[in-house]
Design a protein around this motif. Sequence first.
Motif, PDB file in Angstrom:
ATOM      1  N   MET A  26       8.206   4.234  -0.624  1.00 42.19           N
ATOM      2  CA  MET A  26       7.963   5.416   0.199  1.00 42.19           C
ATOM      3  C   MET A  26       7.048   5.009   1.349  1.00 42.19           C
ATOM      4  O   MET A  26       5.843   4.847   1.180  1.00 42.19           O
ATOM      5  CB  MET A  26       7.310   6.522  -0.647  1.00 42.19           C
ATOM      6  CG  MET A  26       7.230   7.861   0.033  1.00 42.19           C
ATOM      7  SD  MET A  26       6.530   9.142  -1.054  1.00 42.19           S
ATOM      8  CE  MET A  26       7.731  10.455  -0.841  1.00 42.19           C
ATOM      9  N   LYS A  27       7.626   4.832   2.533  1.00 39.91           N
ATOM     10  CA  LYS A  27       6.878   4.281   3.659  1.00 39.91           C
ATOM     11  C   LYS A  27       5.808   5.233   4.188  1.00 39.91           C
ATOM     12  O   LYS A  27       4.785   4.794   4.711  1.00 39.91           O
ATOM     13  CB  LYS A  27       7.847   3.877   4.772  1.00 39.91           C
ATOM     14  CG  LYS A  27       8.788   2.744   4.354  1.00 39.91           C
ATOM     15  CD  LYS A  27       9.709   2.338   5.492  1.00 39.91           C
ATOM     16  CE  LYS A  27      10.596   1.180   5.078  1.00 39.91           C
ATOM     17  NZ  LYS A  27      11.510   0.754   6.182  1.00 39.91           N
ATOM     18  N   GLU A  28       6.048   6.544   4.093  1.00 37.89           N
ATOM     19  CA  GLU A  28       5.062   7.550   4.473  1.00 37.89           C
ATOM     20  C   GLU A  28       4.830   8.450   3.276  1.00 37.89           C
ATOM     21  O   GLU A  28       5.710   9.215   2.892  1.00 37.89           O
ATOM     22  CB  GLU A  28       5.531   8.370   5.676  1.00 37.89           C
ATOM     23  CG  GLU A  28       5.655   7.578   6.959  1.00 37.89           C
ATOM     24  CD  GLU A  28       6.037   8.456   8.139  1.00 37.89           C
ATOM     25  OE1 GLU A  28       5.246   9.380   8.473  1.00 37.89           O
ATOM     26  OE2 GLU A  28       7.125   8.246   8.699  1.00 37.89           O
ATOM     27  N   TYR A  29       3.634   8.345   2.710  1.00 44.34           N
ATOM     28  CA  TYR A  29       3.376   9.030   1.451  1.00 44.34           C
ATOM     29  C   TYR A  29       3.603  10.543   1.568  1.00 44.34           C
ATOM     30  O   TYR A  29       3.138  11.191   2.509  1.00 44.34           O
ATOM     31  CB  TYR A  29       1.935   8.776   0.992  1.00 44.34           C
ATOM     32  CG  TYR A  29       1.637   9.371  -0.359  1.00 44.34           C
ATOM     33  CD1 TYR A  29       2.100   8.761  -1.524  1.00 44.34           C
ATOM     34  CD2 TYR A  29       0.913  10.551  -0.470  1.00 44.34           C
ATOM     35  CE1 TYR A  29       1.840   9.309  -2.765  1.00 44.34           C
ATOM     36  CE2 TYR A  29       0.648  11.107  -1.711  1.00 44.34           C
ATOM     37  CZ  TYR A  29       1.120  10.487  -2.850  1.00 44.34           C
ATOM     38  OH  TYR A  29       0.868  11.034  -4.094  1.00 44.34           O
ATOM     39  N   GLY A  30       4.338  11.080   0.605  1.00 38.28           N
ATOM     40  CA  GLY A  30       4.599  12.510   0.543  1.00 38.28           C
ATOM     41  C   GLY A  30       5.813  12.969   1.330  1.00 38.28           C
ATOM     42  O   GLY A  30       6.214  14.129   1.211  1.00 38.28           O
ATOM     43  N   LYS A  31       6.421  12.070   2.122  1.00 38.29           N
ATOM     44  CA  LYS A  31       7.584  12.439   2.933  1.00 38.29           C
ATOM     45  C   LYS A  31       8.856  11.903   2.279  1.00 38.29           C
ATOM     46  O   LYS A  31       9.104  10.699   2.250  1.00 38.29           O
ATOM     47  CB  LYS A  31       7.445  11.910   4.358  1.00 38.29           C
ATOM     48  CG  LYS A  31       6.298  12.565   5.126  1.00 38.29           C
ATOM     49  CD  LYS A  31       6.313  12.162   6.594  1.00 38.29           C
ATOM     50  CE  LYS A  31       5.223  12.886   7.373  1.00 38.29           C
ATOM     51  NZ  LYS A  31       5.238  12.529   8.816  1.00 38.29           N
ATOM     52  N   GLU A  32       9.660  12.823   1.764  1.00 36.49           N
ATOM     53  CA  GLU A  32      10.864  12.462   1.025  1.00 36.49           C
ATOM     54  C   GLU A  32      11.810  11.595   1.860  1.00 36.49           C
ATOM     55  O   GLU A  32      12.440  10.660   1.352  1.00 36.49           O
ATOM     56  CB  GLU A  32      11.571  13.731   0.558  1.00 36.49           C
ATOM     57  CG  GLU A  32      12.842  13.494  -0.237  1.00 36.49           C
ATOM     58  CD  GLU A  32      13.528  14.791  -0.627  1.00 36.49           C
ATOM     59  OE1 GLU A  32      14.544  14.727  -1.341  1.00 36.49           O
ATOM     60  OE2 GLU A  32      13.058  15.875  -0.201  1.00 36.49           O
ATOM     61  N   GLU A  33      11.910  11.910   3.158  1.00 37.76           N
ATOM     62  CA  GLU A  33      12.855  11.188   4.012  1.00 37.76           C
ATOM     63  C   GLU A  33      12.426   9.750   4.293  1.00 37.76           C
ATOM     64  O   GLU A  33      13.204   8.963   4.859  1.00 37.76           O
ATOM     65  CB  GLU A  33      13.039  11.933   5.334  1.00 37.76           C
ATOM     66  CG  GLU A  33      11.782  12.054   6.188  1.00 37.76           C
ATOM     67  CD  GLU A  33      10.920  13.247   5.847  1.00 37.76           C
ATOM     68  OE1 GLU A  33      10.024  13.581   6.653  1.00 37.76           O
ATOM     69  OE2 GLU A  33      11.143  13.854   4.770  1.00 37.76           O
ATOM     70  N   SER A  34      11.205   9.382   3.892  1.00 39.63           N
ATOM     71  CA  SER A  34      10.732   8.021   4.169  1.00 39.63           C
ATOM     72  C   SER A  34      11.063   7.035   3.053  1.00 39.63           C
ATOM     73  O   SER A  34      10.720   5.854   3.141  1.00 39.63           O
ATOM     74  CB  SER A  34       9.222   8.022   4.420  1.00 39.63           C
ATOM     75  OG  SER A  34       8.489   8.237   3.239  1.00 39.63           O
ATOM     76  N   ASP A  39       0.810  -1.220   0.000  1.00 45.68           N
ATOM     77  CA  ASP A  39       0.000   0.000   0.000  1.00 45.68           C
ATOM     78  C   ASP A  39       0.841   1.267   0.000  1.00 45.68           C
ATOM     79  O   ASP A  39       0.351   2.343   0.368  1.00 45.68           O
ATOM     80  CB  ASP A  39      -0.960   0.027   1.199  1.00 45.68           C
ATOM     81  CG  ASP A  39      -1.992  -1.088   1.148  1.00 45.68           C
ATOM     82  OD1 ASP A  39      -2.442  -1.431   0.036  1.00 45.68           O
ATOM     83  OD2 ASP A  39      -2.337  -1.622   2.214  1.00 45.68           O
ATOM     84  N   CYS A  40       2.091   1.147  -0.415  1.00 43.90           N
ATOM     85  CA  CYS A  40       2.982   2.304  -0.481  1.00 43.90           C
ATOM     86  C   CYS A  40       3.448   2.527  -1.918  1.00 43.90           C
ATOM     87  O   CYS A  40       3.573   1.582  -2.709  1.00 43.90           O
ATOM     88  CB  CYS A  40       4.210   2.101   0.404  1.00 43.90           C
ATOM     89  SG  CYS A  40       3.860   1.961   2.171  1.00 43.90           S
ATOM     90  N   LEU A  41       3.715   3.785  -2.252  1.00 43.85           N
ATOM     91  CA  LEU A  41       4.252   4.105  -3.565  1.00 43.85           C
ATOM     92  C   LEU A  41       5.661   3.549  -3.691  1.00 43.85           C
ATOM     93  O   LEU A  41       6.465   3.660  -2.768  1.00 43.85           O
ATOM     94  CB  LEU A  41       4.280   5.628  -3.747  1.00 43.85           C
ATOM     95  CG  LEU A  41       4.775   6.144  -5.096  1.00 43.85           C
ATOM     96  CD1 LEU A  41       3.790   5.796  -6.200  1.00 43.85           C
ATOM     97  CD2 LEU A  41       4.998   7.659  -5.030  1.00 43.85           C
ATOM     98  N   CYS A  42       5.959   2.938  -4.833  1.00 42.46           N
ATOM     99  CA  CYS A  42       7.324   2.464  -5.069  1.00 42.46           C
ATOM    100  C   CYS A  42       7.804   2.937  -6.428  1.00 42.46           C
ATOM    101  O   CYS A  42       7.012   3.223  -7.334  1.00 42.46           O
ATOM    102  CB  CYS A  42       7.426   0.946  -4.943  1.00 42.46           C
ATOM    103  SG  CYS A  42       6.659   0.004  -6.262  1.00 42.46           S
ATOM    104  N   ILE A  43       9.115   3.059  -6.554  1.00 48.22           N
ATOM    105  CA  ILE A  43       9.766   3.522  -7.776  1.00 48.22           C
ATOM    106  C   ILE A  43      10.719   2.441  -8.274  1.00 48.22           C
ATOM    107  O   ILE A  43      11.487   1.867  -7.501  1.00 48.22           O
ATOM    108  CB  ILE A  43      10.550   4.822  -7.522  1.00 48.22           C
ATOM    109  CG1 ILE A  43       9.608   6.022  -7.476  1.00 48.22           C
ATOM    110  CG2 ILE A  43      11.604   5.051  -8.599  1.00 48.22           C
ATOM    111  CD1 ILE A  43      10.313   7.357  -7.264  1.00 48.22           C
TER     112      ILE A  43
END
Length: 295
Positions: free
Chosen positions: A205-213, A188-192
């Motif tokens: 991206m473990k926390e959506y919208g947070k670059e550091e995640s 359920d997380c965005l991946c690249i």
Amino acid sequence: MQTKVRYPPILNVGYFKAVGSCHGIICVLIQHYVVFWNPSFGKFKISRILLDFVRNYGFGYDHLSDNYKVVAAYFYDGESDSTDSDDDEEEEEEEVFKKTKVVVHTLGTNCWRRIKMFPCASGVPVGESSGTFVSGAINWVTSKDGSEFNSLFFVVSLNLANESYQEIFQPDYGDLNVVCLTLGVLRDCLCIFAHGELFIDVWIMKEYGKEESWSKLFTIPFANAEDLGLYPCNKATYIYEDEQVLLVSRAKYISKPKLVVYDSKRDTFKLLNIKNIEKRMVPTVYVESLITTCS
């Protein structure tokens, strides 16, 4: 075990393209129509006709309106439509940026609404792939000219609730020369998928919208896939509890989709023998639901 699905009559007329799946509803593109279909019930609804030539779509759920939306976009040269440009904008800038026309259809309505175009600074969606829905937003890889390879890439999201855009900042790829980017959803997380010349780095991206995640899950070498007669994998569809990942690739020469299980701990590939996968099919994960919106 394979289950044969009975298509709605409208999908038996020829080629169609799956835009996406959300809460058990599949959004399908056929000619100038979009079909919302729940295979669990066999029920479907058809959108109003869309005459424009559209290259990119996205499908997802708007939690504020408690409804489903499909987004359609196409791009054109900036100087071709003066109504969307500023009077004081220099001619040079008009030639640098391409622009988009974006329309939205909400399930249950009979119209397509025009919304704001993609931010010019982030370019336009690349290729003809559908946007990736996660955390209430549809996400696209974009570039200045829509090129899929060897370009300056951005990740742009469209929040379906307020229909506003946001740039999703990417991870630090280090020394990797990124040839192209593709998006997916894992846990359920965005991946690249950051494609290099010899391997692919997979980030989540473990926390959506947070670059550091952003966290790098693993690296997939091209050589392993080539040994199986496959092109490099371009999509991750599912990650198992033991960290093995279900990947989508294509067979060389016949260009047919193939499903592969990659074990990052052992750096091994296992080719799955699944029958009746045709050339134009795009394997994806589908979760059944009892949602009756399409009835």
